[in-house]
Scaffold this motif. Structure first.
Motif, short mmCIF file in Angstrom:
data_model
loop_
_atom_site.label_atom_id
_atom_site.label_comp_id
_atom_site.label_asym_id
_atom_site.label_seq_id
_atom_site.Cartn_x
_atom_site.Cartn_y
_atom_site.Cartn_z
N THR A 27 39.84 32.67 45.72
CA THR A 27 40.31 32.50 44.35
C THR A 27 39.22 32.98 43.39
OG1 THR A 27 39.40 30.28 44.03
CG2 THR A 27 41.58 30.43 45.08
N THR A 28 39.57 33.11 42.13
CA THR A 28 38.57 33.52 41.14
C THR A 28 37.48 32.47 41.00
OG1 THR A 28 39.97 32.59 39.40
CG2 THR A 28 40.16 34.96 39.80
N LYS A 29 37.81 31.19 41.28
CA LYS A 29 36.82 30.13 41.14
C LYS A 29 35.64 30.33 42.09
CE LYS A 29 39.69 26.38 39.35
NZ LYS A 29 40.21 25.00 39.60
N GLN A 32 33.51 32.89 40.33
CA GLN A 32 32.99 32.32 39.09
C GLN A 32 31.78 31.42 39.34
OE1 GLN A 32 37.15 31.07 37.45
NE2 GLN A 32 35.68 30.70 35.82
N ARG A 39 35.96 33.83 34.23
CA ARG A 39 37.14 33.97 35.08
C ARG A 39 37.67 35.40 35.05
NH1 ARG A 39 42.64 33.78 35.23
NH2 ARG A 39 43.58 32.62 36.95
N SER A 40 37.66 36.02 33.86
CA SER A 40 38.17 37.39 33.75
C SER A 40 37.30 38.37 34.54
CB SER A 40 38.23 37.81 32.28
OG SER A 40 36.95 37.75 31.68
N ALA A 42 35.48 37.59 37.21
CA ALA A 42 35.73 37.30 38.62
C ALA A 42 37.04 37.94 39.07
CB ALA A 42 35.79 35.79 38.84
N SER A 43 38.04 37.84 38.23
CA SER A 43 39.35 38.44 38.55
C SER A 43 39.22 39.96 38.69
CB SER A 43 40.36 38.09 37.48
OG SER A 43 41.61 38.69 37.75
N LYS A 44 38.41 40.56 37.84
CA LYS A 44 38.24 42.02 37.88
C LYS A 44 37.61 42.45 39.20
CE LYS A 44 36.25 45.97 35.42
NZ LYS A 44 35.70 46.55 36.66
N ILE A 46 37.87 41.01 42.08
CA ILE A 46 38.90 40.93 43.13
C ILE A 46 39.83 42.12 43.04
CG2 ILE A 46 40.85 39.60 44.01
CD1 ILE A 46 39.45 37.07 43.11
N GLN A 47 40.24 42.45 41.80
CA GLN A 47 41.15 43.58 41.63
C GLN A 47 40.50 44.90 42.02
OE1 GLN A 47 44.36 43.15 41.10
NE2 GLN A 47 43.83 40.95 41.09
#
Length: 280
Positions: A27-29, A32, A39-40, A42-44, A46-47
């Protein structure tokens, strides 16, 4: 647009692969907290990984996280359990060293599919029903345990846990689990209830008295011993009572050699007497 692979991104991709490989849920957590980023951001990361390797990960809605597909293949560093534990326990200051080599255990490596449930239980302090085989009972049997710590004894990985069958805390070898695991609710016992885990012992080592003075001095240097007022060398090591036997094996003082050069060190007589209640 394909992301530029730099040192910073390699660290994050390695972390992503470790979490997916060992925890089977990313997960993003995770990112993070480990890298202390938003969070944004971290999400990037993963993407970016998914863009590079679109067949490696898939999002599981029920688990609200990414999981490995059959095409997943770690590419950015070691994936053994020791690396996973070392990296995930470090924060933003973590670094990788190109000139460090550690010998791996020659024994059978731990299969992540067999221990992911154990790691989950440790992380979330849960009581679990698992399949376990031992020398005394080589067929897998159900054990309800409450794990509280992972232990590497220098050769094998163990999990320290309360065992409801034995009504006591025991060490379980990770390679002896079959991977089947059912959550039985919150753990009823933890490391605070484990008397041997909470008990600290002092192990005193000294050169084998059969050695010559010059040889004893070399052995003392090898083991970072300090010279005492009486001229003898000695070193005190602290260890949890639950881990005593592992330390004695590492020091090779769990048995006695006829050749003093082979024995090298011994437990001091007073220490040996104090440790007797904790030895088999």
């Amino acid at each position: 647009m394909t992301p530029h692979i730099n040192y910073d991104l390699i660290k994050r991709f390695h972390f992503i692969e470790l979490i997916v490989f060992w925890e089977n849920r990313l997960t993003t957590k995770h990112i993070q907290h480990h890298f202390n980023i938003s969070r944004s951001s971290a999400s990037k990361y993963i993407q970016d990984y998914v863009k590079l390797y679109p067949k490696s990960l898939t999002y599981n809605n029920s688990k609200k996280g990414y999981q490995a597909t059959n095409h997943f293949m770690p590419r950015y560093g070691e994936k053994d359990l020791g690396t996973y534990l070392s990296i995930t326990q470090q924060g933003i200051q973590s670094e990788y060293y190109n000139h460090f080599t550690a010998m791996q255990s020659p024994l059978v490596p731990v299969n992540p599919k067999r221990v992911s449930g154990i790691l989950h239980a440790l992380k979330h302090k849960q009581r679990i029903d698992v399949g376990y085989a031992s020398v005394s009972n080589p067929e897998f049997e159900s054990r309800i345990i409450s794990p509280h710590n992972l232990v590497f004894d220098g050769a094998r990985w163990h999990v320290r846990a309360y065992c409801e069958k034995n009504r006591d805390f025991r060490d379980f070898v990770l390679t002896r689990f079959n991977g089947e695991c059912e959550i039985e609710g919150p753990a009823e016992y933890d490391q605070q209830n484990d008397t041997l885990w909470q008990t600290q012992l002092v192990v005193s080592i000294e050169p084998d008295p059969r050695l010559t003075a010059n040889k004893a001095k070399i052995i003392a240097l090898d083991h970072q011993m300090h010279q005492q007022p009486n001229g003898h060398y000695k070193r005190n090591l602290k260890v949890r009572a639950a881990l005593l036997l592992y330390l004695l094996k590492q020091l090779r003082v769990d048995s006695y050699q006829a050749n003093p050069e082979a024995q090298q060190i011994i437990l001091s007589p007073d220490c040996l007497a104090n440790l007797q209640p904790y030895m088999p």
